[in-house]
Motif scaffolding. Sequence first.
Motif, mmCIF file in Angstrom:
data_model
loop_
_atom_site.group_PDB
_atom_site.id
_atom_site.type_symbol
_atom_site.label_atom_id
_atom_site.label_comp_id
_atom_site.label_asym_id
_atom_site.label_seq_id
_atom_site.Cartn_x
_atom_site.Cartn_y
_atom_site.Cartn_z
ATOM 1 N N LYS A 45 8.203 -5.053 -13.158
ATOM 2 C CA LYS A 45 6.782 -5.186 -12.856
ATOM 3 C C LYS A 45 6.486 -6.541 -12.237
ATOM 4 C CE LYS A 45 2.132 -4.884 -14.804
ATOM 5 N NZ LYS A 45 1.296 -4.569 -15.973
ATOM 6 N N LEU A 49 5.042 -7.276 -8.391
ATOM 7 C CA LEU A 49 3.814 -8.040 -8.147
ATOM 8 C C LEU A 49 4.082 -9.187 -7.168
ATOM 9 C CD1 LEU A 49 2.367 -8.214 -11.772
ATOM 10 C CD2 LEU A 49 1.315 -7.043 -9.833
ATOM 11 N N SER A 53 2.563 -9.787 -3.388
ATOM 12 C CA SER A 53 1.872 -11.020 -3.013
ATOM 13 C C SER A 53 2.456 -11.607 -1.733
ATOM 14 C CB SER A 53 1.975 -12.044 -4.152
ATOM 15 O OG SER A 53 1.387 -13.265 -3.764
ATOM 16 N N GLU A 66 -4.493 -12.444 -5.275
ATOM 17 C CA GLU A 66 -4.779 -11.555 -6.401
ATOM 18 C C GLU A 66 -3.489 -11.123 -7.104
ATOM 19 O OE1 GLU A 66 -6.295 -6.944 -6.947
ATOM 20 O OE2 GLU A 66 -7.117 -8.135 -5.294
ATOM 21 N N PHE A 67 -2.478 -10.713 -6.343
ATOM 22 C CA PHE A 67 -1.223 -10.267 -6.945
ATOM 23 C C PHE A 67 -0.445 -11.434 -7.556
ATOM 24 C CE2 PHE A 67 -1.770 -6.467 -4.167
ATOM 25 C CZ PHE A 67 -1.648 -5.515 -5.167
ATOM 26 N N ARG A 69 -1.730 -14.178 -8.906
ATOM 27 C CA ARG A 69 -2.379 -14.527 -10.173
ATOM 28 C C ARG A 69 -2.071 -13.488 -11.258
ATOM 29 N NH1 ARG A 69 -8.241 -16.371 -7.664
ATOM 30 N NH2 ARG A 69 -7.696 -18.568 -7.292
ATOM 31 N N GLU A 70 -2.054 -12.219 -10.863
ATOM 32 C CA GLU A 70 -1.719 -11.178 -11.833
ATOM 33 C C GLU A 70 -0.288 -11.353 -12.339
ATOM 34 O OE1 GLU A 70 -1.590 -6.270 -12.186
ATOM 35 O OE2 GLU A 70 -2.493 -7.226 -10.424
ATOM 36 N N GLU A 73 -0.295 -14.311 -14.873
ATOM 37 C CA GLU A 73 -0.871 -13.906 -16.163
ATOM 38 C C GLU A 73 0.083 -13.001 -16.936
ATOM 39 O OE1 GLU A 73 -4.538 -12.110 -15.097
ATOM 40 O OE2 GLU A 73 -5.497 -13.993 -14.479
ATOM 41 N N PHE A 74 0.768 -12.118 -16.222
ATOM 42 C CA PHE A 74 1.733 -11.225 -16.868
ATOM 43 C C PHE A 74 2.897 -12.034 -17.441
ATOM 44 C CE2 PHE A 74 5.519 -8.498 -16.646
ATOM 45 C CZ PHE A 74 5.105 -7.455 -17.467
#
Length: 540
Positions: A45, A49, A53, A66-67, A69-70, A73-74
């Motif tokens: 995953k 991501l 990005s 956006e990707f 940062r996701e 965070e993950f």
Amino acid sequence: MKKLSYSFLFLLVIFFHGGKSFSQNIIKLDSLQLALKHAGSDTAKFNTLMQLSNLYNGTDYLKALEFAREAKEFAIEKKLKKKELLAETTIGNVAISQGNYKIAATHYFNVLKAYEEIQDTSGIISLNNNLGAAYDRMGEFDKALASFFKAQEYLNASNNGENKKLVLPSIYNNIGNIYQTKGDPNSALTYYEKALDLALQVPKLKAQGIAYNNIGKLYFNELNQPEKALEYLTKGLAFREEIGDLGEVARSLVILSNFHFQQKEFAKGKQYAQRALEIGEKIGSLDIQSSAFGRLSEIAEANGDFQAALVAFRKSKEFNDSIINQQASREITRLQLQYDFEKEEKIRSEEASQTRFKYLLTITALSVGLILAVLITFIIRSKARQTEMKQKNLALDVEIKNKELTTNVMYLIRKNELINNVAERLLKLQRRVLPENQKVFQEIILDLQREADNDSWKEFELRFNQVHSEFYTTLRKLYPDLSPADEKLCAFLRLNMSSKEIAAVSQQSIKSVEVARARLRKKLNLTNTNSNLVSHLANL
């Protein structure tokens, strides 16, 4: 002769290396989106991501951010420290692509410190190279050169020969850029040729494109060999088109536009600038749009079309102002958030200590409860009186600052109305004067536009934050996708300013302001509702 603008330096730490056409990237995007939905492990995953990005970083910066940062965070959630650092590096890569160099440098420096703590040599090499790129963009060339040489030093000390071939072209290109900027074309050419030679051996298309582009600019700017320069610049564009990186393609187009402008080939220069502008609008790059409009303004002025030159100049300045405001506002926001977090942590610690002390004091003083109750009552009333006085003083202070803010806004309106009025009157007079004097009028009009003072806006924004300190915080929390221009418009509307007043302050037409208001309603989800935009912002 004006120098060609420098291309973006190559950033090392990425997962996706585009080497195919843009259509193939679209196919890759679809497969990655599918892979993200069915990722069977944390690593799968995260990697997906990151690939998304980096793929979007050539076509859509907001999606790329956006990707990234996701992914960060993950990684934090799963306690994957190295992957967290990689994601933050990618956030820096996107920021530098957007032109947010201070933000990029902040991310790079944080990651570099972490890599040094865990003694990760590959990470130290990559981040020194990337940090040098950010320093270069900010004009701190000595710091940039020191970072690049440090990356080269670590790389030469490593035993990975294959990695050297992959990474050294980027570092050589970057060092050459700095030497060219510092006025040492011979040293610059030496490093560019080293980069190209290694990139051809690997082969590495992106590094080849950068090297061809850099050598072309050097031959044109410093060595005064336009034919050779055009040969290298054309090859650089071809490689970037083959890779499918729209941002780098657009930057090559801007450089070629300037080349043809300097050669007095205005039609070709205009074609390249317009192509760059179309790509800049498509991928949402402020710096590309600013550069493209700048070229178009120069070409229009050279052709004697002063009205078109003025329009293009205003557009270029508008995008450039957005870049500057975006850099400043985001850095200030970051520092403010960090300060608030540390302050809140300190308050929590102090409150916890005070709570424990109060419990102990209460238990000890049970025998004298009546006296303690009297004392507590007295303290509470005293604090209430102090709080009431503070609130009164705060309300008075807000009222005073509001009056100052209103005065500041009216000054901006009067000043800008005066500038616009003078410019319009000169435009009318221009038609009546002799043709040989029209250029003088047009230069005066352009000078008036250039006299628009950004410091006044900065003073206004400072005063606005003093009066409405929570407004931007609440606005960004509720609507994180607003641009700096949107936030500026929200501030004006928060003061209940009319479209005419906003146009006078922001140097735009009333029609442009009305269009911006309509777009803002859509971004605030007020379309097809009876909600008033000004009332909505006043209630935030």
